[in-house]
Design a protein around this motif. Structure first.
Motif, short mmCIF file in Angstrom:
data_model
loop_
_atom_site.label_atom_id
_atom_site.label_comp_id
_atom_site.label_asym_id
_atom_site.label_seq_id
_atom_site.Cartn_x
_atom_site.Cartn_y
_atom_site.Cartn_z
N LEU A 62 -62.04 43.82 109.14
CA LEU A 62 -61.98 42.79 110.16
C LEU A 62 -60.63 42.79 110.87
O LEU A 62 -59.61 43.09 110.27
CB LEU A 62 -62.23 41.41 109.53
CG LEU A 62 -63.54 41.27 108.75
CD1 LEU A 62 -63.61 39.89 108.12
CD2 LEU A 62 -64.74 41.51 109.66
N GLU A 66 -59.18 39.15 116.42
CA GLU A 66 -60.54 38.78 116.80
C GLU A 66 -61.02 37.60 115.98
O GLU A 66 -61.71 36.72 116.48
CB GLU A 66 -61.48 39.96 116.66
CG GLU A 66 -61.25 41.01 117.72
CD GLU A 66 -62.28 42.11 117.69
OE1 GLU A 66 -63.47 41.82 117.47
OE2 GLU A 66 -61.88 43.27 117.88
N LYS A 70 -62.64 33.10 116.71
CA LYS A 70 -63.92 32.57 116.22
C LYS A 70 -63.70 31.14 115.72
O LYS A 70 -63.19 30.94 114.63
CB LYS A 70 -64.50 33.46 115.11
CG LYS A 70 -64.57 34.93 115.45
CD LYS A 70 -65.21 35.21 116.79
CE LYS A 70 -65.23 36.68 117.10
NZ LYS A 70 -64.61 37.05 118.35
N ARG A 78 -71.67 35.79 113.71
CA ARG A 78 -72.01 36.85 114.67
C ARG A 78 -71.00 37.99 114.58
O ARG A 78 -71.36 39.17 114.55
CB ARG A 78 -72.07 36.31 116.10
CG ARG A 78 -73.35 35.55 116.42
CD ARG A 78 -73.49 35.28 117.91
NE ARG A 78 -72.41 34.47 118.44
CZ ARG A 78 -72.39 33.13 118.48
NH1 ARG A 78 -73.41 32.45 117.99
NH2 ARG A 78 -71.36 32.49 118.99
N TYR A 79 -69.71 37.64 114.53
CA TYR A 79 -68.67 38.66 114.42
C TYR A 79 -68.80 39.45 113.12
O TYR A 79 -68.70 40.68 113.11
CB TYR A 79 -67.28 38.02 114.52
CG TYR A 79 -66.18 39.00 114.23
CD1 TYR A 79 -65.93 40.06 115.09
CD2 TYR A 79 -65.41 38.89 113.08
CE1 TYR A 79 -64.93 40.99 114.82
CE2 TYR A 79 -64.40 39.81 112.81
CZ TYR A 79 -64.17 40.85 113.67
OH TYR A 79 -63.19 41.77 113.41
N ARG A 82 -71.59 41.90 113.43
CA ARG A 82 -71.22 43.03 114.28
C ARG A 82 -70.33 44.00 113.51
O ARG A 82 -70.48 45.22 113.61
CB ARG A 82 -70.52 42.55 115.54
CG ARG A 82 -71.46 41.94 116.54
CD ARG A 82 -70.74 41.60 117.85
NE ARG A 82 -71.52 40.64 118.58
CZ ARG A 82 -71.20 39.37 118.76
NH1 ARG A 82 -70.05 38.89 118.30
NH2 ARG A 82 -71.98 38.56 119.42
N GLU A 89 -67.11 44.24 118.67
CA GLU A 89 -67.22 42.96 119.38
C GLU A 89 -68.04 43.13 120.64
O GLU A 89 -67.85 44.06 121.40
CB GLU A 89 -65.81 42.46 119.74
CG GLU A 89 -65.78 41.07 120.29
CD GLU A 89 -66.21 40.01 119.30
OE1 GLU A 89 -66.58 38.92 119.74
OE2 GLU A 89 -66.17 40.24 118.09
#
Length: 90
Positions: A62, A66, A70, A78-79, A82, A89
């Protein structure tokens, strides 16, 4: 995790409870997907710990920058999905 390997809101709530507990005024079993983590009683440190545990639990790489964007459980799930699928992303 669902049968198709997707991380769920329930997975996230389980880890949130393990990492930072649960605010007695917030029902994490309720409709929390689009509430902000701040509204749910979680600060940035609790979210970093949660994210680290989710990464470890699901074998994810991760990006801290980013992650900082969130602000709701739905956005974080969702992240995470992905990242798990390798699509990055969107």
């Amino acid at each position: 995790m669902t049968d198709d390997g997707r991380i769920t809101l329930t997975d996230l709530v389980t880890v949130l409870r393990q990492c930072a507990g649960e605010d007695e005024n917030v029902d994490l079993g309720g409709d929390i997907a689009d509430r902000t983590f701040t509204e749910l009683g979680y600060d940035s440190i609790a979210l970093l710990e949660t994210s680290a545990r989710m990464a470890e639990r699901f074998g994810l790489d991760l990006d801290d920058e980013e992650l900082a964007d969130k602000v709701t459980p739905a956005a974080l799930v969702r992240y995470l999905n992905r990242a798990a699928s390798g699509t990055g992303e969107a």
